[in-house]
Design an enzyme around this catalytic site. Structure first.
Site, PDB file in Angstrom:
ATOM      1  N   HIS A 184       0.821  -1.216   0.000  1.00 55.49           N
ATOM      2  CA  HIS A 184       0.000   0.000   0.000  1.00 55.49           C
ATOM      3  C   HIS A 184       0.851   1.262   0.000  1.00 55.49           C
ATOM      4  O   HIS A 184       0.389   2.312  -0.452  1.00 55.49           O
ATOM      5  CB  HIS A 184      -0.950  -0.010   1.209  1.00 55.49           C
ATOM      6  CG  HIS A 184      -2.138  -0.895   1.008  1.00 55.49           C
ATOM      7  ND1 HIS A 184      -3.433  -0.435   1.060  1.00 55.49           N
ATOM      8  CD2 HIS A 184      -2.226  -2.221   0.755  1.00 55.49           C
ATOM      9  CE1 HIS A 184      -4.276  -1.446   0.843  1.00 55.49           C
ATOM     10  NE2 HIS A 184      -3.557  -2.539   0.669  1.00 55.49           N
ATOM     11  N   GLU A 203      -3.247   9.624   3.104  1.00 53.76           N
ATOM     12  CA  GLU A 203      -3.513   8.282   2.570  1.00 53.76           C
ATOM     13  C   GLU A 203      -4.079   7.351   3.639  1.00 53.76           C
ATOM     14  O   GLU A 203      -4.916   6.493   3.353  1.00 53.76           O
ATOM     15  CB  GLU A 203      -2.209   7.676   2.023  1.00 53.76           C
ATOM     16  CG  GLU A 203      -1.626   8.393   0.823  1.00 53.76           C
ATOM     17  CD  GLU A 203      -0.283   7.820   0.422  1.00 53.76           C
ATOM     18  OE1 GLU A 203      -0.037   6.625   0.694  1.00 53.76           O
ATOM     19  OE2 GLU A 203       0.537   8.559  -0.166  1.00 53.76           O
TER      20      GLU A 203
END
Length: 443
Positions: A184, A203
């Site tokens: 990720h 994020e």
């Protein structure tokens, strides 16, 4: 007559040797001069020379006397001039060497500017930013290196490994979380630890990242390294090392990694969705995402093998079931029936779907990094839809079958694909920074 000619020849042959005969021949007639020379000239010089050496050691003037023997009055005059000319030539002779060095200094100054100009390129800004992370020249060139911290922080890999081992012993779910974390991070903004930054709109706040874990492990490693090597090791390098060590801790291959990444300054939730692979993606959709990152279909299958450890929440594969009145019915015909029932039992609680319940990604082998994941895919036991579709495409199915037959082949491919994954969009040299705290940029 013949005797006279013989005497003349004898005198001519002996005349160059003595110096006195020329003065005597000027005062005497030619007839008597040869007679005198024939009778006594050779012995006379031989008798006069012995006394001369006796007088030479007695006093220095006798050394000048031989030079003045032919004409005492004229020769002293030439004797004094020679000292005068000799100083004169002596001065030009030293002057020549003095003039030679003078031109040479100009020649030496010419090289001197060159050294003065060469240090500046060696000491400008590139080394200075790299000194924050390491003295290595690799940061100056914007390159990664396995030995990046060899001088600045030689114990970095050991420190991260110890933290990962300790955390994994306390919480067996840590290895899977760290492997997921590196994915990720690297797929959004590159491998720059942007996923670690906390705050509104980062994020970390995107729904796709809400279930991420392992942050505490990265933070613990960073705190330790800040004590040992302050302002030296980036958080992005720690993520890469931690995920690598998580694989090793669970029985996977110990792969070498390059280091020297710097931490990014941008972290936006809006960048997540268009970069992260959704659990409902098809092979074509995943292939397009990987291709955009410079990765291949083989990388897709190999890196999906990271699901051999870890778990996923029930809500991540809900599309494979029909949920109604608190019950779950399989709608994905590719799923093994027995496996589908196992998932229903695991995710149903009190007549409802426990969306937050975690289920092992690799049934029967979720705590070991091995090739069991690929065998499970062939058997219809892939947990996520993105897992199951890998056997529905001819190209990816062939690679799945290959890895299911050879764990060594999977491990070798993992080393190569992990290296490519962890170099996506890296920042080096003057880009980014070395964060003091992984959860926030430097103030």
């Amino acid at each position: 007559m013949l005797a006279h000619l013989a005497l003349l020849a004898l005198a001519a042959s002996q005349s160059p040797l003595p110096v006195l005969p020329p003065s005597q021949s000027a005062s005497r007639p030619p007839s008597s001069a040869p007679a005198a020379r024939a009778s006594s000239p050779a012995p006379a010089p031989r008798q006069s020379r012995p006394p001369a050496p006796v007088t030479k050691p007695s006093s220095p003037p006798t050394a000048a006397a031989p030079a003045g023997k032919p004409s005492p009055s004229p020769r002293p005059a030439p004797v004094s001039p020679p000292p005068r000319p000799s100083p004169a030539p002596a001065t030009p002779v030293p002057a020549a060497p003095r003039l030679a060095p003078k031109p040479s200094p100009p020649a030496s100054p010419a090289p001197r500017p060159a050294p003065k100009q060469s240090p500046p390129p060696a000491s400008p800004a590139p080394p200075q930013p790299s000194s924050n992370s390491t003295p290595s020249t690799s940061s100056t060139l914007g390159q990664l290196s396995p030995s990046f911290y060899a001088q600045s922080c030689p114990g970095v890999e050991l420190a991260v490994r110890d933290v990962v081992r300790s955390a994994s012993l306390l919480d067996p779910s840590i290895p899977g979380k760290l492997v997921r974390l590196v994915f990720h991070d690297c797929f959004v903004e590159g491998c720059d630890a942007s996923v670690l930054i906390q705050g509104n709109g980062t994020e970390r706040t995107d729904p796709a990242n809400l279930s991420l874990g392992g942050f505490n492990v990265i933070d613990a490693a960073k705190r330790l390294l800040e004590v040992v090597c302050p302002a030296t090791v980036s958080c992005s390098d720690i993520i890469v090392l931690a995920a690598r060590d998580a694989v090793v801790f669970t029985g996977g291959p110990a792969v070498p990694v390059t280091l020297g990444r710097r931490d990014g300054l941008v972290s936006l939730a809006s960048n997540v969705r268009r970069n992260i692979i959704d659990t409902g993606f098809s092979v074509d959709a995943m292939a397009a995402s990987f291709t955009a990152k410079g990765l291949t279909l083989d990388d897709l299958v190999t890196l999906s093998g990271g699901h051999t450890i870890g778990s996923a929440h029930c809500n991540t594969f809900r599309e494979r079931f029909q949920v109604a009145n608190g019950s779950m019915t399989p709608v994905d015909g590719s799923m093994n029936t027995d496996y589908a029932n196992e998932l229903i039992r695991a995710c149903s609680a009190n007549g409802t779907v426990a969306a937050g319940t975690a289920v092992d990604c690799d049934a029967g082998s979720a705590s070991v990094f091995d090739n069991r994941y690929f065998a499970n895919l062939l058997d219809g036991r892939g947990l996520l839809r993105t897992d199951a579709v890998l056997v529905q495409n001819a190209t990816t199915r062939a690679k799945v079958a290959e890895f299911a037959q050879s764990q060594d082949g999977f491990f070798a491919s993992w080393a190569e694909s992990y290296a490519r994954l962890t170099t996506l969009g890296v920042k080096t040299g003057a880009d980014g920074e070395i964060r003091r705290t992984c959860s926030s940029v430097n103030g």
